[in-house]
Design an enzyme around this catalytic site. Structure first.
Site, PDB file in Angstrom:
ATOM      1  N   TRP A 100       0.825  -1.214   0.000  1.00 33.60           N
ATOM      2  CA  TRP A 100       0.000   0.000   0.000  1.00 33.60           C
ATOM      3  C   TRP A 100       0.857   1.260   0.000  1.00 33.60           C
ATOM      4  O   TRP A 100       0.531   2.231  -0.684  1.00 33.60           O
ATOM      5  CB  TRP A 100      -0.988  -0.008   1.175  1.00 33.60           C
ATOM      6  CG  TRP A 100      -1.931  -1.167   1.094  1.00 33.60           C
ATOM      7  CD1 TRP A 100      -2.046  -2.193   1.983  1.00 33.60           C
ATOM      8  CD2 TRP A 100      -2.889  -1.450   0.054  1.00 33.60           C
ATOM      9  NE1 TRP A 100      -3.002  -3.086   1.560  1.00 33.60           N
ATOM     10  CE2 TRP A 100      -3.539  -2.667   0.391  1.00 33.60           C
ATOM     11  CE3 TRP A 100      -3.256  -0.809  -1.129  1.00 33.60           C
ATOM     12  CZ2 TRP A 100      -4.532  -3.234  -0.409  1.00 33.60           C
ATOM     13  CZ3 TRP A 100      -4.243  -1.375  -1.930  1.00 33.60           C
ATOM     14  CH2 TRP A 100      -4.869  -2.575  -1.571  1.00 33.60           C
ATOM     15  N   ASP A 167      -1.587   6.606   6.399  1.00 33.95           N
ATOM     16  CA  ASP A 167      -2.629   5.682   5.947  1.00 33.95           C
ATOM     17  C   ASP A 167      -2.885   4.709   7.091  1.00 33.95           C
ATOM     18  O   ASP A 167      -2.059   3.855   7.391  1.00 33.95           O
ATOM     19  CB  ASP A 167      -2.137   4.947   4.691  1.00 33.95           C
ATOM     20  CG  ASP A 167      -3.107   3.862   4.213  1.00 33.95           C
ATOM     21  OD1 ASP A 167      -4.149   3.668   4.852  1.00 33.95           O
ATOM     22  OD2 ASP A 167      -2.797   3.218   3.183  1.00 33.95           O
ATOM     23  N   LYS A 191     -11.932  -1.981   6.748  1.00 30.43           N
ATOM     24  CA  LYS A 191     -11.080  -2.840   7.560  1.00 30.43           C
ATOM     25  C   LYS A 191     -11.463  -2.765   9.049  1.00 30.43           C
ATOM     26  O   LYS A 191     -11.470  -3.758   9.722  1.00 30.43           O
ATOM     27  CB  LYS A 191      -9.606  -2.473   7.388  1.00 30.43           C
ATOM     28  CG  LYS A 191      -9.163  -2.411   5.929  1.00 30.43           C
ATOM     29  CD  LYS A 191      -8.336  -3.589   5.477  1.00 30.43           C
ATOM     30  CE  LYS A 191      -8.202  -3.695   3.973  1.00 30.43           C
ATOM     31  NZ  LYS A 191      -7.529  -2.550   3.336  1.00 30.43           N
TER      32      LYS A 191
HETATM   33  C1  PLP Z   1      -6.904  -2.045   2.036  1.00 25.11           C
HETATM   34  C2  PLP Z   1      -5.907  -0.982   2.157  1.00 25.11           C
HETATM   35  C3  PLP Z   1      -5.834   0.078   1.222  1.00 25.11           C
HETATM   36  C4  PLP Z   1      -6.700   0.152   0.001  1.00 25.11           C
HETATM   37  O1  PLP Z   1      -7.979   0.518   0.313  1.00 25.11           O
HETATM   38  P1  PLP Z   1      -9.096   0.755  -0.803  1.00 25.11           P
HETATM   39  O2  PLP Z   1     -10.195   1.351  -0.002  1.00 25.11           O
HETATM   40  O3  PLP Z   1      -9.415  -0.596  -1.375  1.00 25.11           O
HETATM   41  O4  PLP Z   1      -8.554   1.662  -1.829  1.00 25.11           O
HETATM   42  C5  PLP Z   1      -4.902   1.068   1.445  1.00 25.11           C
HETATM   43  N1  PLP Z   1      -4.087   1.032   2.500  1.00 25.11           N
HETATM   44  C6  PLP Z   1      -4.112   0.034   3.409  1.00 25.11           C
HETATM   45  C7  PLP Z   1      -3.177   0.061   4.565  1.00 25.11           C
HETATM   46  C8  PLP Z   1      -5.029  -0.995   3.265  1.00 25.11           C
HETATM   47  O5  PLP Z   1      -5.062  -1.993   4.160  1.00 25.11           O
END
Ligand code: PLP
Length: 354
Positions: A100, A167, A191
């Site tokens: 990511w 993030d 998540k």
């Molecule tokens: C799942 C995830 C993403 C991507 O998320 P989307 O909503 O599918 O774009 C980005 N960063 C992390 C740390 C993730 O676990």
């Protein structure tokens, strides 16, 4: 009976949240209309959006500190480019700790020069680099707090003079941190917060308005802020369900309370991985994620037996990501300690059989 859901995302949500969300789909607010049928500008929905925005700040302890919360669309992946659109003027610093982060770097590189301060790519991201410098003349520093795929988690964040962007998609609301050290936090809902379809963005407002480029409205944080996260039609179901999850968490006692549960789950999981000779943990011990535990089975001949055992026990979503292989037990906020006990039981049963 509901399965023990170790899926990495979308993933387990509290049962009472699913119940309330399903009720709102049929009859929201006792108005004899579905949540999905009403105007997003109607008072009941505006109240939902405002409550969701306020709860996010409250849970993070960021009320009255110059922060605002938004619920946007396009997933965390859109934040990879929005962050750069809104903050990157000359150069930005990124820490590369996994798939990511890598994707975030690629998107930002469209706008300008990216300085990768450190990377664990050559070790297939099984640890978090710790020794690096963040130049003060860069526009911001970006990191990923929890690496969902590899099962590593930053335990400490660097002190920066420049804005700190994080993030937190896979560990938001899971542990106590001083969230005021961050200037921008984003997290895809699917998540640890709700269903797919919305992304929480928490911004310290004073970092905006410093780039010279023209920003398309939908990608401009200032536009979304000025419209109260209602510049266009928001994803009403995802925002409502995220609000319910935040209420659930608040009623449990907030992040402090859930952190204790998350620690119990992770301790149990990792002690089995370490003590059971059939298994091996993937990531460096000091960087282990409390959300996603990655591990492998040392003897491939046992794979079929193990897979049958956990599936028969009603466990879902234990297969590792293709870039790591093996297994990944995702233990988000809504996963109960009992589910982890069931998994650990099966792992030790396998040991006694082998
Ligand atoms: C799942 C995830 C993403 C991507 O998320 P989307 O909503 O599918 O774009 C980005 N960063 C992390 C740390 C993730 O676990």
């Amino acid at each position: 009976m509901k399965k023990h859901n170790f899926s990495a995302g979308p993933c387990v949500l509290p049962q009472e949240v699913l119940q309330k969300a399903s009720e709102a789909v049929l009859n929201f607010n006792n108005d004899n209309l579905s949540l999905l049928e009403i105007s997003h500008r109607s008072k009941p929905f505006v109240d939902v959006m405002e409550k969701a925005r306020a709860l996010a700040l409250e849970l993070l302890g960021l009320e009255g500190k110059g922060y605002k919360a938004l619920f946007l669309q396009g997933g965390a992946s859109t934040q990879f480019l929005m962050v750069a659109q809104n903050l990157l003027e000359k150069r930005a610093a990124y820490l590369n700790t996994g798939t990511w982060s890598d994707k975030a770097i690629k998107e930002a590189a469209i706008f300008d020069d990216i300085h990768e301060v450190a990377s664990s790519k050559s070790a297939n991201f099984n640890y978090i680099p710790k020794e690096y410098d963040i130049p003060e003349d860069h526009d911001y520093f970006h990191c990923t707090s929890n690496n969902t795929i590899f099962g590593t988690q930053m335990k400490k964040f660097p002190k920066t003079k420049i804005p700190l962007v994080c993030d937190m998609s896979s560990d938001i609301f899971s542990r106590v941190l001083d969230f005021s050290q961050f200037d921008l936090i984003y997290a895809g809902a699917q998540k640890n917060m709700g269903p797919a379809g919305t992304t929480l963005v928490v911004i310290k407002e004073d970092i905006l308005g410093k780039v010279s480029r023209k920003i398309p409205s939908m990608l401009d944080y200032k536009v979304h802020l000025s419209k109260g996260s209602m510049f266009n039609t928001p994803p009403v179901f995802a925002v409502y369900t995220s609000m319910l999850t935040m209420e659930w968490l608040k009623n449990l006692g907030g992040i402090k309370a859930i952190e204790k549960e998350n620690e119990k789950k992770a301790t149990l999981m990792y002690s089995e991985i370490d003590l059971n000779p059939l298994f091996k943990g993937y990531s460096a011990k000091e960087d282990r994620s409390n959300m996603n535990a990655t591990f492998t089975l040392l003897n491939d001949d046992l794979k079929e037996t193990f897979d049958t055992m956990w599936q028969d026990a009603g466990i879902n979503g234990l297969n590792g990501h293709r870039s790591v292989g093996g297994y990944r037990a995702s233990m988000y906020n809504a996963l109960s300690l009992d589910s982890v006990k069931v998994l650990v039981e099966i792992m030790s049963e396998l040991e006694s059989k082998a």
